[in-house]
Scaffold this motif. Structure first.
Motif, PDB file in Angstrom:
ATOM      1  N   LEU A 279      14.438  -0.057  13.879  1.00  0.00           N
ATOM      2  CA  LEU A 279      14.545  -0.923  12.711  1.00  0.00           C
ATOM      3  C   LEU A 279      13.196  -1.555  12.373  1.00  0.00           C
ATOM      4  CD1 LEU A 279      16.548  -2.347  10.670  1.00  0.00           C
ATOM      5  CD2 LEU A 279      16.617  -4.223  12.322  1.00  0.00           C
ATOM      6  N   GLY A 280      12.521  -2.104  13.381  1.00  0.00           N
ATOM      7  CA  GLY A 280      11.214  -2.723  13.157  1.00  0.00           C
ATOM      8  C   GLY A 280      10.182  -1.732  12.663  1.00  0.00           C
ATOM      9  N   HIS A 281      10.218  -0.512  13.203  1.00  0.00           N
ATOM     10  CA  HIS A 281       9.291   0.520  12.749  1.00  0.00           C
ATOM     11  C   HIS A 281       9.531   0.865  11.286  1.00  0.00           C
ATOM     12  CE1 HIS A 281       7.863   4.735  12.273  1.00  0.00           C
ATOM     13  NE2 HIS A 281       6.849   4.278  12.983  1.00  0.00           N
ATOM     14  N   GLY A 282      10.797   0.967  10.910  1.00  0.00           N
ATOM     15  CA  GLY A 282      11.114   1.274   9.520  1.00  0.00           C
ATOM     16  C   GLY A 282      10.640   0.191   8.569  1.00  0.00           C
ATOM     17  N   VAL A 283      10.788  -1.071   8.977  1.00  0.00           N
ATOM     18  CA  VAL A 283      10.313  -2.185   8.144  1.00  0.00           C
ATOM     19  C   VAL A 283       8.809  -2.098   7.941  1.00  0.00           C
ATOM     20  CG1 VAL A 283      10.021  -4.680   8.030  1.00  0.00           C
ATOM     21  CG2 VAL A 283      12.197  -3.727   8.793  1.00  0.00           C
ATOM     22  N   GLN A 284       8.074  -1.919   9.032  1.00  0.00           N
ATOM     23  CA  GLN A 284       6.613  -1.916   8.956  1.00  0.00           C
ATOM     24  C   GLN A 284       6.099  -0.760   8.099  1.00  0.00           C
ATOM     25  OE1 GLN A 284       4.364  -4.073  10.293  1.00  0.00           O
ATOM     26  NE2 GLN A 284       5.776  -5.380  11.398  1.00  0.00           N
ATOM     27  N   TYR A 285       6.591   0.459   8.356  1.00  0.00           N
ATOM     28  CA  TYR A 285       6.099   1.607   7.604  1.00  0.00           C
ATOM     29  C   TYR A 285       6.641   1.627   6.180  1.00  0.00           C
ATOM     30  CZ  TYR A 285       3.368   4.094  11.046  1.00  0.00           C
ATOM     31  OH  TYR A 285       2.380   4.460  11.914  1.00  0.00           O
ATOM     32  N   GLY A 286       7.868   1.182   5.989  1.00  0.00           N
ATOM     33  CA  GLY A 286       8.399   1.134   4.634  1.00  0.00           C
ATOM     34  C   GLY A 286       7.540   0.276   3.722  1.00  0.00           C
ATOM     35  N   GLN A 287       7.108  -0.872   4.240  1.00  0.00           N
ATOM     36  CA  GLN A 287       6.264  -1.765   3.451  1.00  0.00           C
ATOM     37  C   GLN A 287       4.908  -1.145   3.157  1.00  0.00           C
ATOM     38  OE1 GLN A 287       6.540  -5.032   6.184  1.00  0.00           O
ATOM     39  NE2 GLN A 287       8.025  -6.125   4.943  1.00  0.00           N
ATOM     40  N   ARG A 288       4.253  -0.606   4.184  1.00  0.00           N
ATOM     41  CA  ARG A 288       2.907  -0.059   4.019  1.00  0.00           C
ATOM     42  C   ARG A 288       2.888   1.100   3.020  1.00  0.00           C
ATOM     43  NH1 ARG A 288      -0.795  -3.605   5.142  1.00  0.00           N
ATOM     44  NH2 ARG A 288      -0.583  -4.513   7.190  1.00  0.00           N
ATOM     45  N   ILE A 289       3.784   2.041   3.204  1.00  0.00           N
ATOM     46  CA  ILE A 289       3.783   3.233   2.356  1.00  0.00           C
ATOM     47  C   ILE A 289       4.162   2.877   0.920  1.00  0.00           C
ATOM     48  CG2 ILE A 289       4.886   5.468   2.004  1.00  0.00           C
ATOM     49  CD1 ILE A 289       5.200   5.582   5.092  1.00  0.00           C
ATOM     50  N   TYR A 290       5.116   1.972   0.759  1.00  0.00           N
ATOM     51  CA  TYR A 290       5.537   1.572  -0.581  1.00  0.00           C
ATOM     52  C   TYR A 290       4.399   0.875  -1.329  1.00  0.00           C
ATOM     53  CZ  TYR A 290       8.860  -0.092  -4.131  1.00  0.00           C
ATOM     54  OH  TYR A 290       9.537  -0.323  -5.298  1.00  0.00           O
ATOM     55  N   ILE A 291       3.615   0.067  -0.617  1.00  0.00           N
ATOM     56  CA  ILE A 291       2.481  -0.605  -1.254  1.00  0.00           C
ATOM     57  C   ILE A 291       1.494   0.409  -1.805  1.00  0.00           C
ATOM     58  CG2 ILE A 291       0.422  -2.001  -0.796  1.00  0.00           C
ATOM     59  CD1 ILE A 291       2.095  -3.593   1.194  1.00  0.00           C
ATOM     60  N   VAL A 292       1.172   1.435  -1.016  1.00  0.00           N
ATOM     61  CA  VAL A 292       0.217   2.451  -1.443  1.00  0.00           C
ATOM     62  C   VAL A 292       0.709   3.147  -2.714  1.00  0.00           C
ATOM     63  CG1 VAL A 292      -0.867   4.650  -0.827  1.00  0.00           C
ATOM     64  CG2 VAL A 292      -0.684   2.827   0.870  1.00  0.00           C
ATOM     65  N   LEU A 293       1.981   3.488  -2.743  1.00  0.00           N
ATOM     66  CA  LEU A 293       2.513   4.163  -3.924  1.00  0.00           C
ATOM     67  C   LEU A 293       2.568   3.230  -5.132  1.00  0.00           C
ATOM     68  CD1 LEU A 293       5.377   6.293  -2.352  1.00  0.00           C
ATOM     69  CD2 LEU A 293       3.116   7.041  -3.109  1.00  0.00           C
ATOM     70  N   LEU A 294       2.887   1.957  -4.913  1.00  0.00           N
ATOM     71  CA  LEU A 294       2.874   0.997  -6.020  1.00  0.00           C
ATOM     72  C   LEU A 294       1.469   0.848  -6.602  1.00  0.00           C
ATOM     73  CD1 LEU A 294       5.226  -1.911  -4.835  1.00  0.00           C
ATOM     74  CD2 LEU A 294       5.705  -0.113  -6.513  1.00  0.00           C
ATOM     75  N   MET A 295       0.464   0.815  -5.726  1.00  0.00           N
ATOM     76  CA  MET A 295      -0.917   0.725  -6.200  1.00  0.00           C
ATOM     77  C   MET A 295      -1.284   1.949  -7.023  1.00  0.00           C
ATOM     78  SD  MET A 295      -3.218  -0.930  -3.175  1.00  0.00           S
ATOM     79  CE  MET A 295      -3.087   0.562  -2.216  1.00  0.00           C
ATOM     80  N   ALA A 296      -0.902   3.124  -6.548  1.00  0.00           N
ATOM     81  CA  ALA A 296      -1.223   4.352  -7.263  1.00  0.00           C
ATOM     82  C   ALA A 296      -0.544   4.390  -8.628  1.00  0.00           C
ATOM     83  CB  ALA A 296      -0.792   5.562  -6.427  1.00  0.00           C
ATOM     84  N   ILE A 297       0.715   3.979  -8.692  1.00  0.00           N
ATOM     85  CA  ILE A 297       1.438   3.962  -9.962  1.00  0.00           C
ATOM     86  C   ILE A 297       0.798   2.976 -10.931  1.00  0.00           C
ATOM     87  CG2 ILE A 297       3.639   3.301 -11.028  1.00  0.00           C
ATOM     88  CD1 ILE A 297       5.013   4.411  -8.499  1.00  0.00           C
ATOM     89  N   ALA A 298       0.408   1.800 -10.419  1.00  0.00           N
ATOM     90  CA  ALA A 298      -0.232   0.802 -11.282  1.00  0.00           C
ATOM     91  C   ALA A 298      -1.591   1.294 -11.775  1.00  0.00           C
ATOM     92  CB  ALA A 298      -0.391  -0.509 -10.515  1.00  0.00           C
ATOM     93  N   ALA A 299      -2.355   1.940 -10.888  1.00  0.00           N
ATOM     94  CA  ALA A 299      -3.678   2.437 -11.278  1.00  0.00           C
ATOM     95  C   ALA A 299      -3.574   3.537 -12.326  1.00  0.00           C
ATOM     96  CB  ALA A 299      -4.420   2.954 -10.045  1.00  0.00           C
ATOM     97  N   ALA A 300      -2.531   4.356 -12.231  1.00  0.00           N
ATOM     98  CA  ALA A 300      -2.330   5.444 -13.194  1.00  0.00           C
ATOM     99  C   ALA A 300      -1.613   4.978 -14.448  1.00  0.00           C
ATOM    100  CB  ALA A 300      -1.551   6.577 -12.532  1.00  0.00           C
ATOM    101  N   GLU A 301      -1.156   3.715 -14.465  1.00  0.00           N
ATOM    102  CA  GLU A 301      -0.384   3.162 -15.570  1.00  0.00           C
ATOM    103  C   GLU A 301       0.856   4.019 -15.850  1.00  0.00           C
ATOM    104  OE1 GLU A 301      -2.981   2.650 -18.884  1.00  0.00           O
ATOM    105  OE2 GLU A 301      -4.104   1.015 -17.939  1.00  0.00           O
TER     106      GLU A 301
END
Length: 337
Positions: free
Chosen positions: A193-215
């Protein structure tokens, strides 16, 4: 067209990264329970997959606690997409290499370091968008994870062993073993559970940044989050038994009681770090340190300190190599174009 290609590259690389690190880090949750006979391998894998997916869902829903340190690093344009692409590619390559070597390392540190190194290169050679204050949260998070968390894990496991062993000293061995295996089954789920929380947050942030950068605001975020959850679950079933062997045999061979202490320690630290302190922690680092602490309490002579030092060097060099690689690759790209 260039923006679309970079965004697609980020998505493909992140999907591969999610899948690989899920499998490579599965032994952090299941190695000790399987070695102690608490769970069969297939039961452990299915339980880990389910709990990791639950953790990823919880992680992406609490993203606001972890987003700030990354948002300031990456400019919201094609250079930001390039940083994300190179950063994820470096972290993926390092994950595959350490998986092949059978070494437990922190892929979240690799991802953070490679993106930070790339962002610093872009800032120095092009955009000048970073100041020292922007790097402080990242440096503090890495410092806490690399220095404070392993020391705390060793101490907690060692101290926890004192009252537990005293309480069990007059209990029949088979009862101690039975209770320890039950605890291992529960803490395996907590670690996943803890591993899923940590990686879920990290990976989601990267994709959110990419989506925002690409508009690319038309991309449904629920689809992005669902993809992360599914990939982290499916990646659990990748074979990573070399890492499993490292955790259960190369550091210290623990009995079921001290295995339960080690697994409980890493689970407590991951869950407290995720939900109470909102500090990014490495499941690999806390697992190695917890096994070391429990092994020292069981019998200090049973700990293979050369292996512990080797693993610690891998954790440290992960940050250095990935940050330097990110800086060098992005710097070279900017100097050549």
């Amino acid at each position: 067209m260039g923006t679309v290609i970079l965004l697609a590259a980020v998505f493909v690389l992140t999907a591969a990264f999610s899948f690989v690190v899920a499998g490579r880090d599965t032994p952090n949750a299941v190695a000790l329970p399987i070695a102690a006979g608490a769970l069969t391998p297939m039961t452990a894998l299915w339980m880990t997959a389910v709990m990791r997916m639950v953790g990823a869902i919880m992680g992406v829903s609490t993203i606001q606690f972890f987003a700030a340190e990354f948002i300031e690093l990456v400019p919201l344009d094609d250079s930001g997409l390039t940083i994300a692409t190179v950063g994820v590619a470096i972290a993926l390559a390092w994950a595959i290499y350490t998986w092949w070597k059978g070494v437990a390392v922190s892929s979240s540190h690799a991802l953070t370091a490679s993106i930070t190194g790339g962002a610093l290169a872009v800032s120095l050679f092009s955009t000048n968008h970073l100041v020292l204050a922007d790097l402080s949260p990242v440096a503090m998070a890495i410092g806490i994870s690399l220095v404070a968390s392993p020391i705390l894990a060793v101490l907690v496991a060692w101290v926890l062993a004192i009252p537990v062993t005293w309480f069990c000293k007059d209990t029949a061995p088979h009862r101690v073993g039975y209770g320890s295996r039950g605890s291992l089954a529960i803490t395996a789920a907590a670690n996943a559970l803890g591993h899923g929380v940590q990686y879920g947050q990290r990976i989601y942030i990267v994709l959110l940044m990419a989506i925002a950068a690409a508009e690319a605001n038309t991309i449904p975020l629920w689809m992005v989050a669902s993809g992360i959850v599914i990939l982290l679950g499916l990646g659990t079933f990748i074979n990573a038994w070399r890492v499993n062997y490292t955790l259960t045999r190369r550091i210290s061979v623990l009995d079921p009681l001290h295995s339960a202490i080690a697994s409980s320690t890493s689970a407590i630290l991951l869950l407290v770090g995720s939900f109470m302190l909102h500090v990014p922690l490495s499941s690999s680092l806390t697992t190695v340190a917890s096994i070391t602490g429990a092994g020292t309490a069981q019998n200090s002579g049973s700990v293979r300190w050369a292996q512990v030092l080797r693993l610690m060097m891998y954790f440290i060099t992960t940050v250095i190599i990935c940050a330097v690689a990110g800086f060098a690759i992005l710097g070279s790209i900017l100097l050549l174009i």
